[in-house]
Design a protein around this motif. Structure first.
Motif, PDB file in Angstrom:
ATOM      1  N   GLN A 110      11.365  -0.319  -6.350  1.00 48.69           N
ATOM      2  CA  GLN A 110      11.457   0.491  -5.152  1.00 48.69           C
ATOM      3  C   GLN A 110      12.786   0.228  -4.466  1.00 48.69           C
ATOM      4  N   VAL A 111      13.228   1.210  -3.662  1.00 40.89           N
ATOM      5  CA  VAL A 111      14.445   1.080  -2.877  1.00 40.89           C
ATOM      6  C   VAL A 111      14.049   0.979  -1.415  1.00 40.89           C
ATOM      7  N   THR A 112      14.506  -0.078  -0.760  1.00 41.60           N
ATOM      8  CA  THR A 112      14.210  -0.307   0.652  1.00 41.60           C
ATOM      9  C   THR A 112      15.453  -0.023   1.477  1.00 41.60           C
ATOM     10  N   SER A 113      15.266   0.741   2.565  1.00 41.96           N
ATOM     11  CA  SER A 113      16.356   1.011   3.481  1.00 41.96           C
ATOM     12  C   SER A 113      15.801   1.005   4.911  1.00 41.96           C
ATOM     13  N   ASN A 169      13.160  -4.626  -6.009  1.00 42.22           N
ATOM     14  CA  ASN A 169      13.248  -4.238  -4.600  1.00 42.22           C
ATOM     15  C   ASN A 169      14.726  -4.222  -4.197  1.00 42.22           C
ATOM     16  N   VAL A 170      15.388  -3.105  -4.455  1.00 34.77           N
ATOM     17  CA  VAL A 170      16.797  -2.938  -4.122  1.00 34.77           C
ATOM     18  C   VAL A 170      16.903  -2.553  -2.650  1.00 34.77           C
ATOM     19  N   ILE A 171      17.789  -3.231  -1.911  1.00 33.49           N
ATOM     20  CA  ILE A 171      17.933  -3.009  -0.468  1.00 33.49           C
ATOM     21  C   ILE A 171      19.299  -2.413  -0.199  1.00 33.49           C
ATOM     22  N   ILE A 172      19.308  -1.317   0.577  1.00 33.10           N
ATOM     23  CA  ILE A 172      20.560  -0.662   0.927  1.00 33.10           C
ATOM     24  C   ILE A 172      20.553  -0.338   2.415  1.00 33.10           C
ATOM     25  N   GLY A 173      21.685  -0.575   3.106  1.00 35.01           N
ATOM     26  CA  GLY A 173      21.775  -0.341   4.534  1.00 35.01           C
ATOM     27  C   GLY A 173      21.988   1.125   4.879  1.00 35.01           C
ATOM     28  N   VAL A 203      11.075   3.764  -0.993  1.00 35.72           N
ATOM     29  CA  VAL A 203      10.970   4.896  -1.916  1.00 35.72           C
ATOM     30  C   VAL A 203      10.809   4.344  -3.316  1.00 35.72           C
ATOM     31  N   LEU A 204       9.737   4.768  -4.003  1.00 37.66           N
ATOM     32  CA  LEU A 204       9.459   4.294  -5.351  1.00 37.66           C
ATOM     33  C   LEU A 204      10.336   5.022  -6.356  1.00 37.66           C
ATOM     34  N   ILE A 205      10.928   4.280  -7.286  1.00 39.49           N
ATOM     35  CA  ILE A 205      11.685   4.873  -8.382  1.00 39.49           C
ATOM     36  C   ILE A 205      10.683   5.336  -9.432  1.00 39.49           C
ATOM     37  N   PHE A 214       0.840  -1.197   0.000  1.00 43.72           N
ATOM     38  CA  PHE A 214       0.000   0.000   0.000  1.00 43.72           C
ATOM     39  C   PHE A 214       0.878   1.250   0.000  1.00 43.72           C
ATOM     40  N   LEU A 215       0.800   2.014  -1.083  1.00 49.48           N
ATOM     41  CA  LEU A 215       1.552   3.246  -1.226  1.00 49.48           C
ATOM     42  C   LEU A 215       0.599   4.438  -1.148  1.00 49.48           C
ATOM     43  N   ASP A 216       1.139   5.638  -1.274  1.00 51.65           N
ATOM     44  CA  ASP A 216       0.342   6.836  -1.005  1.00 51.65           C
ATOM     45  C   ASP A 216      -0.920   6.928  -1.860  1.00 51.65           C
ATOM     46  N   SER A 217      -0.779   6.756  -3.158  1.00 51.71           N
ATOM     47  CA  SER A 217      -1.913   7.021  -4.052  1.00 51.71           C
ATOM     48  C   SER A 217      -2.389   5.788  -4.806  1.00 51.71           C
ATOM     49  N   TYR A 218      -1.777   4.650  -4.551  1.00 53.23           N
ATOM     50  CA  TYR A 218      -2.190   3.436  -5.245  1.00 53.23           C
ATOM     51  C   TYR A 218      -1.649   2.236  -4.480  1.00 53.23           C
ATOM     52  N   THR A 219      -2.064   1.058  -4.924  1.00 54.18           N
ATOM     53  CA  THR A 219      -1.591  -0.194  -4.330  1.00 54.18           C
ATOM     54  C   THR A 219      -0.771  -0.950  -5.362  1.00 54.18           C
ATOM     55  N   ARG A 220       0.390  -1.380  -4.918  1.00 54.85           N
ATOM     56  CA  ARG A 220       1.290  -2.156  -5.775  1.00 54.85           C
ATOM     57  C   ARG A 220       1.016  -3.633  -5.521  1.00 54.85           C
ATOM     58  N   LEU A 221       0.602  -4.348  -6.559  1.00 48.82           N
ATOM     59  CA  LEU A 221       0.213  -5.750  -6.426  1.00 48.82           C
ATOM     60  C   LEU A 221       1.276  -6.650  -7.040  1.00 48.82           C
TER      61      LEU A 221
END
Length: 873
Positions: A671-674, A614-618, A663-665, A325-332
């Protein structure tokens, strides 16, 4: 006065004297101490004479008083776990009372701080222990300890042999206070015959120091201690089973146990492909063996050791429906994955205890484990986001090896002055892991009717090692009567290094990728100084403490020559209070705080792009979390009738909670996950269990339930979103235990899982599950047993179409034959409706995942079981 009258008068006088003697009550008092002169509160003292007996628990100062002893000559016993039982005959020669002061118990190999029940009450509750008398929960001849556990109120034993007490997992098992098969509870409860067990004790274990000093802080480990009947400590038991089924299923096992006093040797092994202790998901082939040895060579020296080997292969196919669930839509996302994993695992655990005298105690606890894994995964996923659709086909493989070494040392010294005590502990651990991944992804991206493709092939080799050192000491000093003060210090240092080498495969050539490669180190160091005040009263027992803890978290990015440092300081109060309303009713309260360091991958400041979606960065600037924990529990039991009530509540609040940021690209589904630190994270949990036996435990009604409120925080495109998750479950159970006729448990439960969001654009979600089941065994004649296990689920609220309402039925029949029923033929039918589907829902921040995995379906198996045993004598 004639002769007849004289006879009548003499008879009346003799009868009066006899009745007066029968009505005479004698008083016996005394105290129970250890050899250092310290009281042993809760020690069980019993007085036996020809026609009756009495039992009592010693007071907090070790004293006891019997006021209704009806014989001058009697036998007195005093028992306390960790000490030899005292037994002596007495005769009251003068007056109507006897003072037996300073009964001193000598230490034995048993070190658990709990009371061994020697009487007949089915349930007894002490400060940290709930004890069940095994004789009050009879099982079928030839059963193992797990069948007793299934009858105990508040205790659950799942199909893999995992044990929980009031929802808390039992992580360790002991026999007569000594470790048994390390942490492998499932193996241990299958290795001991039920009819040699005297008591089953569920103990909140706060560690070696707490056992010796009474200062208990932090979160305890749930331990199951089994005490063996004195006349059954010599003998052997062995059980071999071989089974073949359709669909090429097989199951063979061997377990044996030999005991001679304190010397015990146990073995357990299995070869099967029928998901026996292999987990519920997927299809598992398992070859495993375990060996446990324990002995006490003298009152001064004892040891135990266990080794476990496990080789398993698991095939799992899963489908998942993910809503992000994102701000203005849902990513399925809809996905399917097929995994094959092969594992080899070696574990060694043990400890050595040395008590040169009653004033000193040493303990060393080593642990070694080594495992290797090889896995492969093929999968497909389709992500839909507005008018963007991305399909990904993946084909990945990985291999890994991990080594873990640990040793813990503990020393305690008791001074001549009562209550003065010194403890030291220290040790270290080392781990080293190598992991290699070969990632291959093929992306097809569709936007507005235009398709594009992207290929990715990447090799990733990582080495990760950690060295941890810790030490501490405690000094305890008595202040006044019933009060003590304790000073303590703890030091810990954890140093981790990680080298990551990433290479892109381009046209068949390996090209080093400096952006995704790194050499990163970090250290987490704490020093904690504290003071505790303890009071021991007749009814009230409490500890108040405060600790100061500075912590330093340092990180070094050697590849980029960049360093970071985070310093924190926490004041950590602690409190523990136990109030005993009576010997059968108590209330306890605990508070403690602790800090949690970030994980390595949460800190490492480079990207993991093995999945471009889904790129993950520390985040190297993360701070340690700090957790405040509060819990309270009320326990009540009726020792004679077996009624039992337990209810608890707990609250955890985490400051600087490490949470995910997403954060959505733009113009992609990627998206980038941190990670970042935030406040506002907490969870509230409550549970209760009430058990009421009827008609001498032939029938038992059990009510139980639990609930949880979780406040989760996540950041989506830098906007904070709070997800409140409420989950609860109510269960009703009914047991029937008619000896040699039927053992049956009927249960029904209803549960609900609901999530609401702070951002109005997110739709609240709710699922419901109604479940009922029947499990039991019916006995016909002496040799024939028919068993059944039926369960039905009715699910609602799941969004994916594959969710079903499975009906699971298992039936078996056993026939015993040969001398002493040594042989058994068994026919099993598993999942007769062929509906064993693994359905689950997980809620993570702003993500809901509905998942279904393959499980072993319908099959039949015919087994032959051979048993030999001899105990006592």
């Amino acid at each position: 006065m004639n002769h007849f009258t004289k006879s009548i008068l003499a008879f009346v006088m003799l009868a009066g004297a006899f009745l007066n003697a029968k009505a005479q009550n004698y008083t016996v008092k005394g105290s129970v101490l250890d050899t250092a002169g310290l009281p042993l509160p809760g020690a069980v003292v019993r007085i036996n004479w020809v026609k009756d007996s009495l039992g009592i628990s010693a007071n907090t100062d070790g004293s006891f008083v019997f006021t209704k002893v009806k014989a001058k000559q009697f036998t007195l016993t005093a028992a306390f776990i960790g000490f030899d039982t005292f037994t002596k005959q007495y005769i009251i020669t003068q007056g109507n009372s006897l003072d037996i002061s300073n009964i001193k118990l000598k230490p034995t190999s048993n070190t658990l701080d709990a009371v061994v029940i020697s009487g007949v009450p089915p349930v007894k509750i002490t400060e940290d222990t709930v004890s069940f008398n095994a004789a009050s929960f009879p099982v079928r001849e030839g059963d193992a300890a797990d069948e007793i556990l299934k009858k105990l109120p508040g205790i659950k034993v799942d199909k893999d042999g995992n044990v929980t007490n009031q929802g808390t997992p039992v992580t360790k098992i002991k026999v007569n206070g000594k470790d048994f098969f390390g942490t492998d509870v499932a193996t241990a409860i299958k290795n001991l015959p039920a009819d040699i067990i005297k008591n089953l004790q569920f103990i909140d274990d706060y560690g070696d120091q707490a056992k010796l000093t009474g200062i208990k802080t932090g979160e305890p480990e749930k331990v199951l201690n089994l005490t063996i009947q004195e006349d059954k400590k010599k003998g052997y038991f062995a059980r071999a089973q071989g089974g073949l089924g359709n669909l090429d299923r097989y199951n063979s096992s061997f377990r044996g146990n030999s005991m001679k006093g304190e010397r015990q040797l146990s073995f357990d092994g299995t070869v099967n492909n029928a998901n026996q202790r292999g987990g519920g998901d997927g299809i598992t082939t398992r070859n495993a063996a375990g060996l446990n040895y324990r002995n006490e060579w003298s009152p001064k020296l004892s040891a135990n050791a266990s080794y476990n080997f496990d080789n398993s292969k698991n095939n799992t196919s899963s489908t998942a429906h993910t809503q992000n669930f994102l701000d203005s839509y849902t990513r399925l996302e809809n996905s399917r994955n097929d995994n094959l994993n092969k594992r080899f695992n070696h574990d060694f655990n043990g400890n050595v205890e040395y008590k040169p005298d009653t004033m000193n105690f040493f303990k060393a606890t080593p642990q070694i484990s080594y495992n290797t894994n090889a896995g492969s995964n093929t999968g497909f996923s389709a992500i839909t986001q507005n008018d963007l659709v991305t399909n990904r086909n993946s084909n990945n493989s990985n291999t890994s090896s991990n080594l873990f070494l640990k040793v813990n040392l503990f020393y305690n010294h008791k001074f001549a002055k009562k209550g003065r005590n010194f403890s030291y502990w220290g040790g270290g651990n080392y781990s080293n892991g190598d992991n290699f991944n070969n990632v291959s992804n093929d992306y097809l991206i569709s936007e507005g009717g235009v398709d594009s493709t992207r290929l990715q092939n990447q090799l990733n080799n990582q080495n990760n090692n950690n060295l941890g050192l810790y030490s501490g000491f405690s000094y305890m000093e008595p202040l006044w009567n019933k009060t003590f003060i304790e000073l303590n210090y703890n030091f810990s240092r954890s140093a981790t290094s990680n080298i990551r080498d990433t290479r892109d495969v381009v046209s068949g050539e390996e090209v080093f990728n400096p952006d995704l490669s790194n050499n990163y180190n970090y250290q987490f160091i704490t020093n904690k100084v504290g003071v505790n005040y303890r009071y021991i009263g007749d009814k009230l027992n409490y500890t108040l403490g405060v600790n100061g803890q500075p912590a330093v978290l340092r990180g070094q990015n050697l590849s980029k020559d960049v360093s970071t440092m985070q310093k924190t300081f926490n004041i950590i109060p602690s409190a523990r209070m136990v109030y005993k309303f009576s010997n059968q009713e108590s209330f306890e309260f605990n508070y403690w705080g602790r800090s949690n360091q970030p994980g390595f991958f949460q800190l490492q400041p480079i990207a993991d792009n093995s999945n471009l979606q889904n790129v993950i960065i520390g985040n190297p600037n993360l701070k340690p979390e700090f957790v405040n924990s509060i819990n309270a529990r009320y326990k009540q039991s009726d020792w004679n009738k077996g009624h039992m009530l337990s209810a608890g509540i707990s609250y955890n609040q985490t400051g600087d909670k490490i949470v995910t940021t997403k954060v959505l690209i733009p113009n992609t589904v990627n998206q980038v996950t941190s990670y970042t630190n935030t406040d506002g994270f907490y969870n509230l949990n409550g549970d209760y269990n009430y058990s009421k036996p009827i008609l001498e435990r032939k029938f038992t009604i059990e009510y139980s339930g639990w609930g949880a409120l979780r406040n989760n925080v996540a950041f989506i495109d830098n906007n904070k979103n709070v997800a409140k998750n409420t989950e609860w479950r109510q269960e009703l159970g009914f047991r029937v235990d008619l000896e040699n006729i039927i053992n049956l448990r009927l249960e029904a439960s209803y549960s609900q899982n609901k999530t609401t969001y702070s951002q109005s654009a997110f739709v609240d979600r709710q699922t419901n599950r109604f479940q009922y089941g029947l499990e039991g065994r019916n006995y016909f004649f002496k040799d024939l047993t028919v068993g059944y296990d039926f369960s039905k689920q009715i699910n609602s609220g799941f969004d994916n179409s594959f969710v079903r309402n499975p009906t699971i039925l298992r039936l078996f029949m056993e026939y015993k034959f040969l001398k002493k029923d040594m042989g058994t033929l068994r026919l099993d039918g598993f999942d007769l409706f062929n509906e064993n589907s693994g359905i689950s829902r997980d809620v993570f921040d702003n993500i809901i995942v509905d998942r279904q995995v393959n499980r072993l379906g319908r099959y039949f198996m015919l087994s032959f079981i051979f048993k030999v045993r001899k105990f006592g004598g």
